[in-house]
Design a protein around this motif. Structure first.
Motif, short mmCIF file in Angstrom:
data_model
loop_
_atom_site.label_atom_id
_atom_site.label_comp_id
_atom_site.label_asym_id
_atom_site.label_seq_id
_atom_site.Cartn_x
_atom_site.Cartn_y
_atom_site.Cartn_z
N VAL A 162 36.36 35.79 -44.30
CA VAL A 162 37.02 34.78 -44.18
C VAL A 162 37.00 33.64 -43.86
CG1 VAL A 162 39.00 33.59 -45.76
CG2 VAL A 162 37.60 35.54 -46.54
N ALA A 163 37.78 34.45 -42.56
CA ALA A 163 38.88 33.44 -40.99
C ALA A 163 37.54 32.76 -40.52
CB ALA A 163 39.37 34.43 -40.73
N THR A 164 36.92 33.15 -40.15
CA THR A 164 35.96 32.80 -39.79
C THR A 164 35.26 31.70 -40.64
OG1 THR A 164 35.38 35.40 -38.47
CG2 THR A 164 34.24 33.98 -37.33
N SER A 165 34.82 32.04 -40.94
CA SER A 165 33.91 31.19 -41.77
C SER A 165 35.30 29.65 -41.97
CB SER A 165 33.82 31.61 -43.67
OG SER A 165 34.99 31.43 -44.69
N LEU A 166 36.16 29.41 -41.52
CA LEU A 166 36.90 28.68 -41.62
C LEU A 166 36.17 27.36 -40.69
CD1 LEU A 166 40.43 29.29 -42.08
CD2 LEU A 166 38.73 28.80 -44.36
N ILE A 167 36.05 28.02 -39.91
CA ILE A 167 35.19 27.23 -38.20
C ILE A 167 34.55 26.36 -39.10
CG2 ILE A 167 34.19 27.67 -36.21
CD1 ILE A 167 34.89 30.18 -35.73
N VAL A 168 33.11 27.18 -40.09
CA VAL A 168 32.61 25.40 -40.54
C VAL A 168 33.39 24.00 -40.99
CG1 VAL A 168 30.52 27.46 -40.15
CG2 VAL A 168 31.67 26.81 -43.09
N LYS A 180 47.30 25.67 -22.25
CA LYS A 180 46.71 26.91 -21.96
C LYS A 180 46.61 28.15 -23.63
CE LYS A 180 48.05 28.52 -17.50
NZ LYS A 180 48.73 29.16 -16.30
N VAL A 181 45.21 28.15 -24.03
CA VAL A 181 44.65 28.25 -25.69
C VAL A 181 44.54 29.67 -25.36
CG1 VAL A 181 45.64 26.40 -26.37
CG2 VAL A 181 43.48 26.77 -25.40
N LYS A 182 44.69 30.59 -26.26
CA LYS A 182 44.05 31.39 -26.17
C LYS A 182 42.07 30.88 -26.86
CE LYS A 182 46.68 33.87 -29.16
NZ LYS A 182 47.72 33.95 -30.01
N PRO A 183 40.97 31.85 -26.22
CA PRO A 183 39.79 31.66 -26.13
C PRO A 183 39.14 31.40 -27.66
CG PRO A 183 39.93 33.46 -24.81
CD PRO A 183 41.27 33.19 -24.93
N ILE A 184 38.36 30.68 -28.07
CA ILE A 184 38.35 30.79 -29.18
C ILE A 184 36.87 30.35 -29.57
CG2 ILE A 184 39.30 28.69 -29.93
CD1 ILE A 184 40.10 29.35 -32.86
N ALA A 185 36.25 31.01 -30.50
CA ALA A 185 35.43 30.14 -30.67
C ALA A 185 35.27 29.05 -31.84
CB ALA A 185 34.26 30.90 -32.33
N MET A 186 35.14 28.19 -31.65
CA MET A 186 34.53 26.65 -32.00
C MET A 186 33.30 26.04 -32.47
SD MET A 186 36.91 24.88 -28.52
CE MET A 186 37.91 25.98 -27.97
N HIS A 187 32.62 26.91 -32.70
CA HIS A 187 31.27 26.08 -33.20
C HIS A 187 30.66 27.26 -34.01
CE1 HIS A 187 27.76 23.84 -34.83
NE2 HIS A 187 26.93 24.82 -34.11
N LEU A 188 30.16 27.57 -34.97
CA LEU A 188 29.67 28.75 -36.40
C LEU A 188 28.13 27.45 -36.72
CD1 LEU A 188 29.93 31.53 -36.53
CD2 LEU A 188 30.89 30.52 -38.92
N SER A 189 26.92 28.37 -35.75
CA SER A 189 25.56 27.76 -36.67
C SER A 189 25.39 28.35 -38.01
CB SER A 189 24.66 27.80 -35.56
OG SER A 189 24.44 29.34 -35.68
N PHE A 190 24.08 27.65 -38.80
CA PHE A 190 23.93 27.46 -40.08
C PHE A 190 23.99 29.50 -39.92
CE2 PHE A 190 21.06 28.80 -43.01
CZ PHE A 190 22.17 28.47 -44.30
N LYS A 191 22.52 30.27 -39.25
CA LYS A 191 22.10 30.88 -39.00
C LYS A 191 23.64 32.08 -39.04
CE LYS A 191 19.55 34.39 -35.85
NZ LYS A 191 18.29 33.96 -34.71
N SER A 192 24.27 31.28 -37.69
CA SER A 192 25.62 32.73 -37.62
C SER A 192 26.57 32.83 -38.89
CB SER A 192 26.62 32.55 -36.66
OG SER A 192 25.88 32.00 -34.87
N LEU A 196 26.79 36.33 -40.91
CA LEU A 196 28.48 36.92 -41.44
C LEU A 196 28.77 36.81 -42.21
CD1 LEU A 196 31.45 36.50 -39.73
CD2 LEU A 196 31.66 34.60 -40.94
N ILE A 197 27.84 36.16 -43.38
CA ILE A 197 28.45 36.59 -45.23
C ILE A 197 27.65 37.82 -45.45
CG2 ILE A 197 27.89 35.42 -46.69
CD1 ILE A 197 28.07 32.24 -46.16
N LEU A 248 43.76 31.42 -37.68
CA LEU A 248 41.98 32.40 -37.74
C LEU A 248 42.37 33.33 -37.87
CD1 LEU A 248 39.09 31.03 -36.16
CD2 LEU A 248 39.79 30.08 -38.23
N GLY A 249 43.70 33.87 -36.72
CA GLY A 249 44.50 34.81 -37.04
C GLY A 249 45.23 35.09 -38.49
N ALA A 250 45.75 33.98 -38.51
CA ALA A 250 46.34 33.86 -40.33
C ALA A 250 46.13 33.85 -41.21
CB ALA A 250 47.19 33.06 -39.79
#
Length: 267
Positions: A162-168, A180-192, A196-197, A248-250
């Motif tokens: 659920v959390a990771t899927s919000l990126i799309v 200065k921010v925490k590193p984070i994934a900012m893009h989720l391809s269709f394959k990814s 995940l799902i 995403l953490g929340a």
């Protein structure tokens, strides 16, 4: 220490899994290549798999403790070790979100508060409440040994789906590009996204096939998570216009708790 590799060399899927594990946990991983945003974006497809691995570890930890101690103590010790394994990564995001949303009026103020390493009243209260709910729900589920183990597996894995899927579904927001921010994934391809799902789907199917969870229960859990995901998207867009790493953490934390509460309601 990361070591640069030839720029033309391709990162293997195993290396991406190691990166995902290193990103979400404190478990040492031999990352022997220079990590870029592209690598992290690709590694995000395995965040649910990392959740499943964490679920298996926590289920094992609980199983060992419960042979020696009452279930209530076993649950809290398992939770404590879980915080050590992840470095309270998602819990920190949960607290930061509540500090920012509760203490800021404009988006810029909220983002500034969320970047602050200090814990405020809103964040402390929210963290206490969610840990208490998580503990009480797991104690209730521990009345059945198999049920609590299944809950741990589902909670750790599906919450990260659920959390990771919000990126799309949202744009990433930050106060400025130099913050200065925490590193984070900012893009989720269709394959990814599909990887995940499928991780979550395969887990549910295995539990159903081996009669460890009823089909009806699985459908209800998925429905609850889909509704929750929609609510989270609306909430984050209303507050910030998009998402941050803390969001995403929340989302992971509230999704995990939602799974436990759903299973408690179905007992």
């Amino acid at each position: 220490m990361s070591q640069p590799t030839n720029s033309k060399s391709k990162t293997t899927q195993w290396q991406l899994i190691q990166l995902a594990m290193s990103f979400l946990t404190r478990i040492p991983m031999p990352i022997r290549f220079t990590v870029t945003n592209s690598h992290l974006n690709k590694a995000s497809r395995y965040f649910a798999l990392v959740g499943l691995i964490l679920g298996l570890l926590l289920a094992l930890i609980y199983s060992v403790f419960v042979m020696l101690l009452p279930a209530s103590l076993s649950v809290i010790l398992m939770m404590a070790l879980g915080l050590l394994l992840t470095g309270a990564f998602h819990e920190d995001g949960w607290a930061d979100v509540w500090d920012g949303f509760g203490g800021g009026w404009q988006v810029k103020q909220k983002l500034s508060i969320m970047k602050d390493s200090r814990l405020g009243t809103y964040g402390a209260a929210a963290l206490f409440i969610i840990l208490l709910i998580k503990y009480q729900a797991l104690v209730l589920l521990s009345e059945s040994f198999s049920t609590v183990l299944i809950a741990i597996l589902l909670g750790q894995c599906l919450s990260r789906v659920v959390a990771t899927s919000l990126i799309v579904s949202m744009d990433y927001v930050s106060e400025d590009t130099t913050s200065k921010v925490k590193p984070i994934a900012m893009h989720l391809s269709f394959k990814s996204l599909m990887t995940l799902i499928l991780t979550g789907v395969i887990l549910l199917l295995l539990l159903i096939v081996f009669n460890l969870i009823a089909l009806q229960t699985a459908i209800i859990i998925v429905a609850v998570l889909l509704i929750l995901r929609s609510i989270l998207i609306r909430w984050f867009k209303y507050q910030l216009g998009g998402y941050t790493g803390d969001c995403l953490g929340a989302a992971q934390q509230v999704s995990e708790v939602a799974i436990y509460l759903t299973m408690v309601s179905l007992l």
